[in-house]
Enzyme design. Structure first.
Site, PDB file in Angstrom:
ATOM      1  N   SER A   1     -58.834  82.890 -23.640  1.00  0.00           N
ATOM      2  CA  SER A   1     -58.873  82.359 -25.012  1.00  0.00           C
ATOM      3  C   SER A   1     -57.615  81.567 -25.360  1.00  0.00           C
ATOM      4  O   SER A   1     -57.647  80.686 -26.216  1.00  0.00           O
ATOM      5  CB  SER A   1     -59.085  83.489 -26.021  1.00  0.00           C
ATOM      6  OG  SER A   1     -58.075  84.459 -25.901  1.00  0.00           O
TER       7      SER A   1
ATOM      8  N   GLY B   1     -57.665  90.576 -24.503  1.00  0.00           N
ATOM      9  CA  GLY B   1     -58.013  90.712 -23.095  1.00  0.00           C
ATOM     10  C   GLY B   1     -57.912  89.412 -22.308  1.00  0.00           C
ATOM     11  O   GLY B   1     -57.751  88.332 -22.867  1.00  0.00           O
TER      12      GLY B   1
ATOM     13  N   HIS C   1     -49.779  86.396 -21.231  1.00  0.00           N
ATOM     14  CA  HIS C   1     -50.094  86.084 -22.633  1.00  0.00           C
ATOM     15  C   HIS C   1     -51.606  86.005 -22.865  1.00  0.00           C
ATOM     16  O   HIS C   1     -52.088  86.322 -23.951  1.00  0.00           O
ATOM     17  CB  HIS C   1     -49.391  84.789 -23.063  1.00  0.00           C
ATOM     18  CG  HIS C   1     -47.943  85.003 -23.372  1.00  0.00           C
ATOM     19  ND1 HIS C   1     -47.423  84.919 -24.633  1.00  0.00           N
ATOM     20  CD2 HIS C   1     -46.905  85.343 -22.566  1.00  0.00           C
ATOM     21  CE1 HIS C   1     -46.122  85.191 -24.608  1.00  0.00           C
ATOM     22  NE2 HIS C   1     -45.781  85.448 -23.357  1.00  0.00           N
TER      23      HIS C   1
ATOM     24  N   PRO D   1     -45.925  91.566 -27.661  1.00  0.00           N
ATOM     25  CA  PRO D   1     -44.590  92.165 -27.553  1.00  0.00           C
ATOM     26  C   PRO D   1     -43.521  91.095 -27.817  1.00  0.00           C
ATOM     27  O   PRO D   1     -43.700  89.944 -27.425  1.00  0.00           O
ATOM     28  CB  PRO D   1     -44.524  92.624 -26.092  1.00  0.00           C
ATOM     29  CG  PRO D   1     -45.932  92.713 -25.634  1.00  0.00           C
ATOM     30  CD  PRO D   1     -46.692  91.693 -26.417  1.00  0.00           C
TER      31      PRO D   1
ATOM     32  N   VAL E   1     -53.783  89.299 -25.532  1.00  0.00           N
ATOM     33  CA  VAL E   1     -54.469  89.010 -26.794  1.00  0.00           C
ATOM     34  C   VAL E   1     -55.967  88.978 -26.500  1.00  0.00           C
ATOM     35  O   VAL E   1     -56.434  88.101 -25.771  1.00  0.00           O
ATOM     36  CB  VAL E   1     -54.001  87.661 -27.377  1.00  0.00           C
ATOM     37  CG1 VAL E   1     -54.739  87.367 -28.681  1.00  0.00           C
ATOM     38  CG2 VAL E   1     -52.507  87.677 -27.612  1.00  0.00           C
TER      39      VAL E   1
ATOM     40  N   SER F   1     -30.566  84.573  -9.204  1.00  0.00           N
ATOM     41  CA  SER F   1     -31.734  84.605  -8.310  1.00  0.00           C
ATOM     42  C   SER F   1     -33.021  84.260  -9.057  1.00  0.00           C
ATOM     43  O   SER F   1     -34.060  84.864  -8.855  1.00  0.00           O
ATOM     44  CB  SER F   1     -31.819  86.004  -7.678  1.00  0.00           C
ATOM     45  OG  SER F   1     -33.074  86.277  -7.167  1.00  0.00           O
TER      46      SER F   1
ATOM     47  N   THR G   1     -37.861  88.049 -13.085  1.00  0.00           N
ATOM     48  CA  THR G   1     -37.104  87.692 -11.877  1.00  0.00           C
ATOM     49  C   THR G   1     -37.198  86.198 -11.594  1.00  0.00           C
ATOM     50  O   THR G   1     -36.389  85.650 -10.860  1.00  0.00           O
ATOM     51  CB  THR G   1     -37.615  88.488 -10.649  1.00  0.00           C
ATOM     52  OG1 THR G   1     -36.969  87.980  -9.481  1.00  0.00           O
ATOM     53  CG2 THR G   1     -39.120  88.319 -10.428  1.00  0.00           C
TER      54      THR G   1
ATOM     55  N   ASP H   1     -37.865  88.640  -6.628  1.00  0.00           N
ATOM     56  CA  ASP H   1     -37.273  89.816  -5.967  1.00  0.00           C
ATOM     57  C   ASP H   1     -36.880  90.842  -7.023  1.00  0.00           C
ATOM     58  O   ASP H   1     -37.094  90.615  -8.210  1.00  0.00           O
ATOM     59  CB  ASP H   1     -36.042  89.403  -5.138  1.00  0.00           C
ATOM     60  CG  ASP H   1     -35.026  88.640  -5.986  1.00  0.00           C
ATOM     61  OD1 ASP H   1     -35.067  88.752  -7.236  1.00  0.00           O
ATOM     62  OD2 ASP H   1     -34.184  87.934  -5.419  1.00  0.00           O
TER      63      ASP H   1
HETATM   64  C1  HEM Z   1     -42.085  93.410 -22.339  1.00  0.00           C
HETATM   65  C2  HEM Z   1     -42.593  92.420 -22.953  1.00  0.00           C
HETATM   66  C3  HEM Z   1     -42.147  91.012 -22.729  1.00  0.00           C
HETATM   67  C4  HEM Z   1     -41.372  90.259 -23.536  1.00  0.00           C
HETATM   68  C5  HEM Z   1     -40.763  90.685 -24.869  1.00  0.00           C
HETATM   69  C6  HEM Z   1     -41.215  88.963 -22.919  1.00  0.00           C
HETATM   70  C7  HEM Z   1     -40.499  87.919 -23.440  1.00  0.00           C
HETATM   71  C8  HEM Z   1     -40.290  86.710 -22.824  1.00  0.00           C
HETATM   72  C9  HEM Z   1     -39.551  85.615 -23.372  1.00  0.00           C
HETATM   73  C10 HEM Z   1     -38.895  85.600 -24.740  1.00  0.00           C
HETATM   74  C11 HEM Z   1     -39.528  84.608 -22.473  1.00  0.00           C
HETATM   75  C12 HEM Z   1     -38.908  83.231 -22.609  1.00  0.00           C
HETATM   76  C13 HEM Z   1     -39.992  82.252 -23.020  1.00  0.00           C
HETATM   77  C14 HEM Z   1     -39.525  80.836 -23.142  1.00  0.00           C
HETATM   78  O1  HEM Z   1     -38.484  80.591 -23.747  1.00  0.00           O
HETATM   79  O2  HEM Z   1     -40.229  79.931 -22.633  1.00  0.00           O
HETATM   80  C15 HEM Z   1     -40.264  85.082 -21.336  1.00  0.00           C
HETATM   81  C16 HEM Z   1     -40.478  84.349 -20.203  1.00  0.00           C
HETATM   82  C17 HEM Z   1     -41.235  84.761 -19.141  1.00  0.00           C
HETATM   83  N1  HEM Z   1     -42.014  85.897 -19.107  1.00  0.00           N
HETATM   84 FE1  HEM Z   1     -41.901  87.448 -20.384  1.00  0.00          FE
HETATM   85  N2  HEM Z   1     -41.894  88.956 -21.731  1.00  0.00           N
HETATM   86  C18 HEM Z   1     -42.478  90.175 -21.579  1.00  0.00           C
HETATM   87  C19 HEM Z   1     -43.282  90.573 -20.537  1.00  0.00           C
HETATM   88  C20 HEM Z   1     -43.684  89.747 -19.509  1.00  0.00           C
HETATM   89  C21 HEM Z   1     -44.697  90.078 -18.550  1.00  0.00           C
HETATM   90  C22 HEM Z   1     -45.516  91.354 -18.551  1.00  0.00           C
HETATM   91  C23 HEM Z   1     -44.791  89.018 -17.699  1.00  0.00           C
HETATM   92  C24 HEM Z   1     -45.697  88.825 -16.515  1.00  0.00           C
HETATM   93  C25 HEM Z   1     -46.181  89.772 -15.779  1.00  0.00           C
HETATM   94  C26 HEM Z   1     -43.814  88.045 -18.120  1.00  0.00           C
HETATM   95  C27 HEM Z   1     -43.544  86.864 -17.478  1.00  0.00           C
HETATM   96  C28 HEM Z   1     -42.641  85.928 -17.899  1.00  0.00           C
HETATM   97  C29 HEM Z   1     -42.232  84.784 -17.108  1.00  0.00           C
HETATM   98  C30 HEM Z   1     -42.639  84.500 -15.678  1.00  0.00           C
HETATM   99  C31 HEM Z   1     -41.361  84.033 -17.904  1.00  0.00           C
HETATM  100  C32 HEM Z   1     -40.658  82.720 -17.555  1.00  0.00           C
HETATM  101  C33 HEM Z   1     -41.434  81.546 -18.134  1.00  0.00           C
HETATM  102  C34 HEM Z   1     -40.795  80.202 -17.840  1.00  0.00           C
HETATM  103  O3  HEM Z   1     -39.873  80.112 -17.048  1.00  0.00           O
HETATM  104  O4  HEM Z   1     -41.308  79.220 -18.403  1.00  0.00           O
HETATM  105  N3  HEM Z   1     -43.181  88.508 -19.228  1.00  0.00           N
HETATM  106  N4  HEM Z   1     -40.740  86.361 -21.572  1.00  0.00           N
END
Ligand code: HEM
Ligand code: NAG
Length: 345
Positions: A96, A92, A86, A179, A90, A264, A210, A269
């Protein structure tokens, strides 16, 4: 210089005006060299070990803080990994998102819903400031903490490039383009492409899901109001749907949380990609990775009979994509600044 000097001497020996021309030429070359050096400095690059001389303990301090917090806080690895994403998307990777500057602050953008981990970064920053004040940027701490978080979850380790500087602007409207779960695969591809990330990067970085959980908030539409058609998303495996509905009942608590990688979610993984293939994706955006021919082929590439022997592993590709993500629109050299407290200018 010597070469030019002596070749002129050789061609036009002992002619005074030639010496004047020569000296002017040398001055010009000198000037150009200085200029290109200055330009080079403003194009300063990230590099592994940027703090090797100026703050050699920086990386260890971050690693230790992440490990300590992880020992007592179960979800910290996914939280820190998401924070880096995140931050980078935004304006870069400029730290921020860490700024706390009131209602208009980037942190409060809708697209950053649920982002946490600020206190961990601040704690690492405080410990680093004690040893080498004013040297290490908050943006670099975020990048380092994300790597250490992946390692805590038994994912691949990789060298983090450092040398980022902290940004000077925090404005929530700048985060309007994050996104979103409900966006089509075409839009997701375009948004990653705008940041210099390929379709493969989109697949492997989404596989960061994962580990960690999502709030039911992001599942409501997929389960009960799917567009088009209403009802639930037909791509969900029928045997998985009741499980999702039980975890996130209609009109239930939108803050209840659900693992994103069924079976998992604490282990880093490629199981998430297997889930995406078989209709067990939790987030709509993850499911969409299997609905486009290019991204589907990338997902499948990790599961061919020969894939363990051919090409690169998911872990290697993920590590490479993280390094790429960490380069998005970074400030370097004299740009931005080094904050002494990550939450304030
Ligand atoms: C394709 C675009 C992406 C979308 C639409 C997206 C969307 C989301 C959403 C909706 C959540 C749940 C947030 C919450 O309820 O707290 C989430 C969690 C998460 N996202 Fe993404 N994400 C994207 C890409 C990424 C990328 C690129 C990464 C890191 C390289 C990432 C890492 C994570 C992680 C690790 C969580 C778990 C956070 C937690 O357990 O608190 N996501 N993502
Ligand atoms: C935030 O950014 C938007 C879009 O660039 C701009 O219109 C607005 O004035 C900015 N707000 C503040 C308080 O700087």
């Amino acid at each position: 210089f010597l070469f030019i000097f002596f070749s002129f001497l050789y061609i036009f020996p002992f002619q005074e005006f030639i010496f004047i021309v020569l000296i002017l030429k040398m001055a010009l070359i000198f000037f150009i060299l200085i200029l290109s050096h200055l330009v080079g400095m403003s194009h300063a690059q990230l590099k592994v070990g940027f703090y090797g001389k100026t703050c050699p303990e920086a990386e260890n301090i971050v690693t230790n803080v992440v490990r300590q917090v992880a020992a007592s806080t179960q979800n910290i690895a996914p939280v820190l990994l998401r924070l880096h994403f995140h931050d980078c998307f935004v304006q870069g990777c400029d730290g921020s998102i860490l700024l706390e500057n009131g209602e208009i602050g980037e942190r409060h953008a809708f697209g950053h819903q649920g982002v946490q981990g600020f206190d961990v970064i601040e704690r690492a920053k405080q410990e680093i400031e004690k040893v080498c004040p004013g040297i290490v940027s908050c943006a670099d701490i975020v990048a380092l903490a994300a790597r250490d978080a992946v390692v805590v979850a038994n994912g691949p380790s990789y060298e983090v490039e450092t040398g980022r500087r902290d940004g000077l602007i925090s404005n929530l409207t700048l985060a309007a383009n994050m996104p979103d779960v409900s966006e089509s695969i075409q839009i997701l591809k375009a948004k990653f492409s705008q940041k210099g990330l390929s379709e493969k990067d989109l697949v492997v970085l989404s596989a960061a899901h994962t580990i960690g959980t999502t709030a039911c908030f992001f599942m409501t539409q997929r389960l009960y109001d799917f567009v088009p058609g209403g009802g639930s998303d037909p791509s969900i495996d029928p045997s998985f749907l009741p499980e999702l509905m039980a975890a996130c009942p209609r009109n239930g608590d939108v803050n209840a949380r659900l693992s994103m990688d069924r079976g998992s979610s604490e282990e880093f993984d490629n199981n998430i990609l297997q889930n995406v293939r078989s209709g067990f994706a939790v987030l709509r955006s993850d499911a969409s990775l299997y609905e486009d021919v290019d991204t589907r082929n990338i997902v499948d590439s990790y599961f061919g009979i020969f894939s363990p022997f051919l090409g690169t592993s998911f872990e290697d590709d993920f590590a490479n994509a993280m390094v790429k993500m960490g380069r998005i629109d970074v400030l370097t050299g004299k740009q931005g600044k080094i904050r002494s407290v990550c939450s304030t200018f």
